[in-house]
Design a protein around this motif. Structure first.
Motif: not given
Length: 360
Positions: A29, A91-95, A97, A256-257, A261
């Motif tokens: 990020d 967009r914000e990168p996702q960690h 789950e 799911n990412r 990310d």
């Protein structure tokens, strides 16, 4: 452990299209901060490009939408592959789950080689983590600010000796769900890779999070084919495939990412004969999912890039470099598509890539 004499080796008569590991992609990020960490901890201090653009060809892996990103390709000119630092700007990168386990499919760790092992251990204060690999090299582990694991391996292979004791990327640890199926894929892509060990053991010497379960571990070794402009810099390739045997392997680390990310997003191989490799992979049932076809512009650099998925959907990027900067401030660029790419570049020319370092 099986004896090497009893293992089926890849056909070394096959024309090798892969000349080494060009880079590993890492989703972050803050690309500038991560470049500084790589420079300080591992000596990746030469930015080949710093490009801001929409990722138009990757919508298959970004939710069907075009997203903007910043990408920095950073190299360590002591030898080995580099790191493509990848940051979303739209967009914000996702960690993930949940916290990753070694049994989850995907790129679990990246291998870094060094001829100055003790100095690198001292620099990063890793004295208490030294162990041995099955090939009897000394090794230790370091994690980055995001918790990604790098395996530091003592090696006699170097392009040149620099002040910083770090080295470049020489391989990766990839978790798979079906070893035989994955071996068929990676030996097809790599061409002449040989099995160095094949064993059923716990992940001894790995970080504590590896647990106590038994894995099948197979190490594929691609000797430097001495083809491709940067083959002398990139060196040998070591891919360690691990399959958990006491449980089913977990889903892809990017389940799911989006690609891009947080985490290791792809392993990129340097390719000299992309069309030949695409045909060979297709005949074996491994179709490319992305193909830029012609030269794709990355600002200071350019080339044809493609993607292919391993049986567990781990992304392997393939790049045939067409243009690379030698001295940016003087406007000196090397156009590789105008020469015979099978021939390695002179050593002095590769060293020149580090003369005009820019600040990130």
């Amino acid at each position: 452990m099986l004896k090497l004499d009893n293992l089926v080796q890849a056909d070394v008569s096959v024309k090798t299209c892969v000349s080494g590991i060009q880079q590993v992609g890492i989703g972050v990020d803050d690309a500038s901060a991560y470049f500084l960490w790589l420079k300080t901890a591992l000596g990746f201090d030469v930015p080949i490009f710093d490009d801001r653009a929409p990722a138009r060809l990757m919508t298959r892996y970004t939710g069907g939408e075009i997203h903007a990103r910043r990408a920095i390709l950073s190299m360590n000119l002591s030898g080995g592959g580099g790191a493509e630092i990848w940051q979303y700007t739209s967009r914000e990168p996702q960690h993930a789950e949940k916290e990753f386990a070694w049994s989850d499919c995907g790129i679990s760790a990246v291998k870094i080689k060094t001829t100055q092992f003790d100095k690198l251990v001292e620099l990063n204060r890793l004295e208490d983590t030294v162990s041995l690999t099955p090939l009897q090299e000394r090794t230790c582990w370091i994690s980055d600010p995001y918790g990604n694991f790098f395996q530091i391996i003592e090696s006699a292979e170097a392009f040149q000796t620099l002040k910083h004791p770090g080295g470049g990327v020489c391989g990766a640890v990839i978790t798979v769900s079906d070893m035989d199926r994955s071996l068929a894929f990676y030996q097809t892509i790599l061409g002449s890779a040989q099995v160095r060990f094949d064993e059923h053991v716990p992940l001894t010497g790995f970080p504590d999070s590896a647990g106590e379960g038994t894995y099948r571990r197979v190490l594929l070794h691609l000797s430097n084919p001495n083809t491709g402009a940067f083959s002398k810099l990139l060196g040998d390739v070591y891919l360690e495939l691990i399959q958990p045997l006491w449980i089913n392997a977990g889903p892809s680390r990017f389940e799911n990412r989006f690609w891009g990310d947080f985490g290791f997003i792809h392993l990129c191989l340097d390719v000299t004969l992309m069309s030949e490799l695409k045909a060979k992979a297709g005949e074996a049932g491994y179709n490319f999912t992305v193909d830029s076809d012609g030269t794709f512009d990355m600002g200071e650099s350019g080339g044809r890039f493609c993607y292919v998925e391993d049986p567990d959907r781990t992304l392997i990027e393939l790049v045939e470099t067409h243009k690379v900067p030698i001295l940016k401030k003087w406007g000196w660029y090397l156009h590789l598509n105008k020469r015979k790419q099978q021939k390695p570049l002179p050593k002095w020319m590769i060293k020149a890539m580090g003369w005009g370092k820019i600040k990130i």
